[in-house]
Design a protein around this motif. Structure first.
Motif, PDB file in Angstrom:
ATOM      1  N   LEU A   2       1.058  -1.264   0.107  1.00  0.00           N
ATOM      2  CA  LEU A   2       0.420  -0.085   0.141  1.00  0.00           C
ATOM      3  C   LEU A   2       0.758   1.099  -0.029  1.00  0.00           C
ATOM      4  O   LEU A   2       2.193   1.349   0.667  1.00  0.00           O
ATOM      5  N   GLU A 126      -5.590  -2.335   4.785  1.00  0.00           N
ATOM      6  CA  GLU A 126      -5.643  -3.986   3.897  1.00  0.00           C
ATOM      7  C   GLU A 126      -5.971  -4.851   4.475  1.00  0.00           C
ATOM      8  O   GLU A 126      -6.385  -5.167   3.719  1.00  0.00           O
ATOM      9  N   PHE A 129      -8.688  -3.819   1.775  1.00  0.00           N
ATOM     10  CA  PHE A 129      -8.576  -4.183   0.555  1.00  0.00           C
ATOM     11  C   PHE A 129      -8.845  -5.738   0.549  1.00  0.00           C
ATOM     12  O   PHE A 129      -8.690  -5.389  -0.882  1.00  0.00           O
ATOM     13  N   TYR A 136      -9.919   2.456  -3.933  1.00  0.00           N
ATOM     14  CA  TYR A 136      -9.208   2.929  -2.989  1.00  0.00           C
ATOM     15  C   TYR A 136      -9.767   3.389  -1.500  1.00  0.00           C
ATOM     16  O   TYR A 136     -10.879   3.229  -1.703  1.00  0.00           O
ATOM     17  N   ASP A 152      -3.811   3.664  -1.639  1.00  0.00           N
ATOM     18  CA  ASP A 152      -3.359   3.042  -3.242  1.00  0.00           C
ATOM     19  C   ASP A 152      -3.132   1.769  -2.551  1.00  0.00           C
ATOM     20  O   ASP A 152      -2.223   1.940  -2.209  1.00  0.00           O
ATOM     21  N   ARG A 153      -3.591   0.663  -3.785  1.00  0.00           N
ATOM     22  CA  ARG A 153      -2.645  -0.857  -4.279  1.00  0.00           C
ATOM     23  C   ARG A 153      -1.804  -0.200  -4.777  1.00  0.00           C
ATOM     24  O   ARG A 153      -1.920   0.369  -5.685  1.00  0.00           O
TER      25      ARG A 153
END
Length: 154
Positions: A2, A126, A129, A136, A152-153
């Motif tokens: 991330l 995490e 996500f 996001y 963001d990843r």
């Protein structure tokens, strides 16, 4: 992995050059009082006595019901955009933050919003996500809901 994503340099430079904010107004010029004025481009506190901009920002590509507009600070002079893995200075100054996930449609994914302790923020991100609907995450002030940055990843 991330990453913390700051306001884009193109956006910052346009506003620093007198471009209009999300409300169609010229950003206000003011003088920083120091630690309470986080720049959303360099993600550092604007030094006390330095010129800064105060403006309305919409961290979404288009207006829509979930596209919140709120006040942010920006260095009045050009500054370097935050890059890299280090936790930015402005995200080390509060005990907690509001984070919430958004989908590809730029709308809140309900059930992802949480006020988390600063040291748990990236771990909670995490977990957010893990939901495949998440594109996001926004980091916002837990007290004033002001937009801080994006996760963001990579």
């Amino acid at each position: 992995m991330l990453t913390i994503t700051a306001l884009t340099t193109d956006t910052a430079r346009a506003l620093q050059a007198g471009g209009l904010d999300a409300n169609g107004q010229t950003p206000e010029r003011s003088t920083s009082g120091g630690a309470g004025n986080p720049c959303r481009h360099c993600l550092r506190y604007i030094p006390e006595g330095a010129d800064m901009l105060i403006l309305a920002h919409r961290p979404f590509p288009d207006p829509q019901p979930y596209a919140e507009v709120g006040p942010i600070f920006l260095c009045a002079e050009e500054c370097a955009r935050h890059e890299g893995d280090a936790m930015p200075e402005v995200l080390q100054g509060s005990p907690d933050y509001l984070i919430k996930g958004y989908g590809q449609d730029d709308r809140i994914v309900y059930g992802t919003g949480a006020v988390v302790e600063a040291e748990r923020m990236m771990g909670q991100a995490e977990e957010i996500f893990a939901d495949p609907r998440i594109a996001y995450i926004h980091i916002r002030s837990a007290r004033n809901n002001c937009y801080q940055a994006r996760i963001d990843r990579e």
